[in-house]
Design an enzyme around this catalytic site. Structure first.
Site, PDB file in Angstrom:
ATOM      1  CG  ASP A   1      -2.098   1.017   1.029  1.00 59.79           C
ATOM      2  OD1 ASP A   1      -2.202   1.618  -0.064  1.00 59.79           O
ATOM      3  OD2 ASP A   1      -2.864   1.216   1.996  1.00 59.79           O
TER       4      ASP A   1
ATOM      5  N   GLY B   1      -1.307   7.116   5.302  1.00 59.27           N
ATOM      6  CA  GLY B   1      -0.437   6.198   4.583  1.00 59.27           C
ATOM      7  C   GLY B   1       1.033   6.550   4.610  1.00 59.27           C
TER       8      GLY B   1
END
Lengths: 425, 330
Positions: free
Chosen positions: A305, A324
């Site tokens: 990711d 993130g």
């Protein structure tokens, strides 16, 4: 290219190969010979017992191009992947414009052409990721996408999701969901639990992930014949539901990120916005369940990711900060340090989750280490101790909490498409 | 261009280094949380507030101190506030500081400048301390980690995390009403989920040996609150009326109803309001951080009645903030 890799430890679970003290000769991109004490006029590289595995594949990365080239480009992302030990990655479609049309697929393919790292492409499943109308899935499939997803958002409507499953199964595309019940996560920045209660930060409850996984498994079973994949699973309940669905024989799979098997929500207290992820870092109980899922095969794949963000998007308050972290260059060191070194996964289990499974899920050809096959290899030293520094980073962005971390296990290099790349040792 | 790039890389590297970043060990001369403040310092601040509060009585003119002469303090209120902002300003001025106050309406934040930029710009003008209120938890800590150590940060309320000076002034008033707080029963009633006052008070009262009970509907109790803060928790106000030495009422915000935390204000008052009937069944002192919703969590008679500490709390607020400034700059 004519190369002799001397003194290697070959591990290829696809053909049950696990041998040390081997030499491997590559000629013109093809594995010419595998054996002991090979002599050759090739360029010789003594690898001192390093592991050579089928090329690792990261099925979930954000390369930001087109649209956010300040954070990452396809070129910089593929460089980071190569340095990080991957011979292939799959880029997610939440770009600007999103990968919702065949011409965006062509644009990306053109940008990636000729790089050592293979780029697979994920298209959206609904038009512009709006969750309302079907994306042109047939055209996207014809343009070469290997998977569809509205990653970053879940498809809210069960009715729309049903139609996505029905339509996508005609093309045998993997349907990947970002599992988040958005009505429960508005404004949320970290896991809902002890840490969010103490710090007063809006929480993202684990059940918001589990509700969507449960709904999708039921829908996939009802529609039948579709391959469903839960992206970046982070919860104990999510792992349990995927395990149960597999036991019932459904084509359900899932992946986990390295940060979800290494960190808990406690990291928010030390790393601040660098520990803000979507889905969020969870509790030790969830991490334990993920470890068990990786071990028993409930979790098929490890995927990063990889999510590059500009400095100012992380240097702000926890609610405004972007979700993130970058992951391509720390994934293998984290896997080797936290999974293999600690005895949670065998080397061959680890390689299965990092190389074979992602390729299988995306319907890509396998890359066995056999004489006559294309050489597609990831090479790493599982015992090498080193410290990850900012200067090592090839990605355009530096958003990671792992700078300064001491790892056991380092990527030596990769071989693919007739080229070889070696990191400085 | 090349040198600019190098410079920005260096900044990035430093900014992203996790070394030296730890919420558990804030810089010594900041006031960010009660959680990490030692009991010794808490007691010192409470005692100094007893000293300062004496000067806030009576009708005569106020003699300014010169303790903070030459110091510049910026009050950054990224979230609207009247009483806390005024209280800080008066405390700072009475100790002789130069004071500037920024609120979002008059600052460049509305033009898109980040909180960090605002603070760096002000720091460049030689500001010695920032008093920060922000709607998001963690902002004072975030700024403290990024400012040089001679620049102080005082948390004036961060999201639903902490409001240290409110807890200090509450404890100071409780001590003046109840004496030593060890073994005393304190109930905190209302919207615990969205309350930084409840969190800071729980930490502080526990440190002083009191027993704390959170009273709230299940929808307004954060998950695991009892075990995280080491307090009791109940959904029934009636259960604590008889035993509480003091009851802190929290403000209920009308927008919570729209978000489904409770059905309507009438039902809330019925279960969690300190009504005259409940006042009659309790000997507890009544507190409220303000502003009060009269007729919902408190009736006006109770808010300003004989057992109310509400106005003393406000007076004490100035004294506590003077004590904090004295400690920070000592």
């Amino acid at each position: 290219m004519h190369l002799l890799l001397r003194n290697i430890h070959i591990v290829d679970p696809s053909i049950s190969l696990d041998e040390t003290g081997i030499d491997l000769e590559i000629k013109g991109g093809i594995i010419a010979r595998i054996g002991r004490g090979l002599e050759s006029d090739a360029l010789v590289r003594d690898l001192g017992g390093a592991v050579v595995a089928p090329g690792f594949f990261d099925m979930h990365v954000h390369l930001r191009e087109p649209g956010q080239e300040n954070k990452e480009t396809i070129a910089s992302g593929l460089e980071a992947a190569m340095a990080g030990g991957f011979t292939g990655v799959c880029c997610m479609p939440n770009t600007a414009p999103p990968i919702s049309d065949p011409y965006v697929v062509s644009y990306i393919k053109e940008k990636a052409a000729g790089h050592l790292v293979e780029l697979a492409i994920c298209g959206t499943m609904t038009k512009a990721r709006q969750g309302e109308e079907l994306a042109p899935i047939a055209s996207l499939a014809n343009a070469g996408v290997r998977m569809i997803s509205d990653d970053g958002s879940a498809v809210k409507s069960a009715e729309v999701m049903r139609r996505v499953f029905e339509y996508a199964k005609m093309f045998d595309l993997l349907v990947t969901q970002h599992c988040e019940e958005h009505s429960m996560t508005a404004g949320a920045a970290i896991n809902e639990g002890r840490v969010s209660t103490k710090l007063g930060i809006p929480g993202w409850p684990s059940v918001a992930e589990e509700i969507i996984i449960a709904r999708d498994i039921l829908l996939a079973e009802y529609v039948g014949g579709v391959r469903y994949h839960a992206a970046h699973v982070s919860t104990k309940g999510g792992v349990r539901m995927v395990r149960e669905a597999k036991a019932r024989g459904l084509a359900v799979s899932c992946e986990v990120t390295p940060h979800h098997f290494t960190l808990t929500d406690e990291a928010v207290e030390t790393h601040g916005t660098m520990a803000k992820m979507c889905p969020p870092l969870r509790t030790q109980e969830d991490v334990d369940a993920i470890m068990e899922g990786l071990r028993d095969g409930t979790i098929d794949a490890i995927a990063t990711d990889h999510a590059p963000h500009a400095l100012h998007e992380k240097e702000t308050d926890i609610v405004s900060a972007a979700f993130g972290i970058i992951g391509l260059e720390t994934a293998i060191p984290l896997g080797l340090s936290f999974l293999v070194k600690k005895g949670r996964l065998s080397l061959s289990q680890y390689i299965e989750r990092s190389s074979l499974a992602p390729r299988r899920l995306l319907g890509l050809p396998s890359v066995a280490i056999k004489q006559g096959e294309r050489a597609n290899l990831t090479i790493f030293d599982p015992e090498k101790k080193w410290r990850f520094e900012s200067k090592d980073i090839r990605s355009k962005s530096h958003n990671t909490p792992f700078i300064g971390t001491e790892f056991t296990g380092k990527v030596v290099g990769v071989v693919a498409k007739g080229n070889a790349y070696f990191n400085e040792s | 261009m090349a040198s600019t790039n190098t410079a920005s890389k260096l900044t990035q590297r430093e900014a992203f280094s996790p070394n030296g970043k730890s919420v558990s060990s804030p810089k010594r001369w900041d006031l960010i949380t009660i959680e990490h403040l030692s009991t010794d310092i808490i007691l010192h601040l409470l005692e100094r507030s007893d000293y300062y509060v004496e000067f806030l009585q009576g009708a005569g003119p106020f003699q300014k101190w010169k303790l903070l002469e030459g110091r510049t303090i910026a009050n950054l209120f990224f979230e609207p506030s009247t009483r806390t902002r005024t209280s800080f300003e008066l405390a700072e001025r009475r100790l002789g500081a130069d004071v500037t106050t920024l609120t979002p309406a008059v600052s460049s934040l509305t033009k898109g400048e980040s909180v960090l930029d605002t603070v760096h710009v002000l720091e460049s003008m030689k500001v010695d301390a920032f008093v920060v209120r922000h709607a998001v938890a963690g902002v004072p800590q975030f700024l403290s980690e990024r400012l040089p150590s001679h620049v102080h940060v005082i948390n004036a309320g961060d999201g639903v995390h902490e409001h240290p000076t409110q807890a200090l002034l509450d404890a100071a008033e409780l001590r003046s009403a109840l004496g030593n707080l060890s073994g005393k029963q304190i109930a905190i009633v209302g919207d615990i989920l969205h309350s930084r006052v409840a969190r800071s008070n729980a930490w502080l009262l526990k440190k002083l040996g009191a027993t704390v009970t959170f009273v709230a509907p299940e929808t307004l109790l954060p998950r695991g609150a009892a075990s995280v803060f080491g307090v009791e928790a109940t959904n029934r106000l009636d259960d604590v009326l008889g035993m509480a030495d003091a009851i802190m009422m929290l403000r209920i915000q009308l927008e919570r109803q729209a978000r489904g935390f409770f059905p309507n204000l009438e039902e809330y008052r019925e279960q969690y309001g300190m009504t005259p009937e409940r006042m009659a069944r309790s000997n507890a002192y009544i507190m409220h951080p303000g502003p009060i919703n009269h007729g919902t969590e408190l009736e006006m008679e109770s808010a300003y009645g004989a057992r109310s500490l509400v106005l003393q709390q406000v007076k004490r607020g100035v004294a506590v903030r003077m004590a904090v400034m004295e400690w920070i700059f000592n």
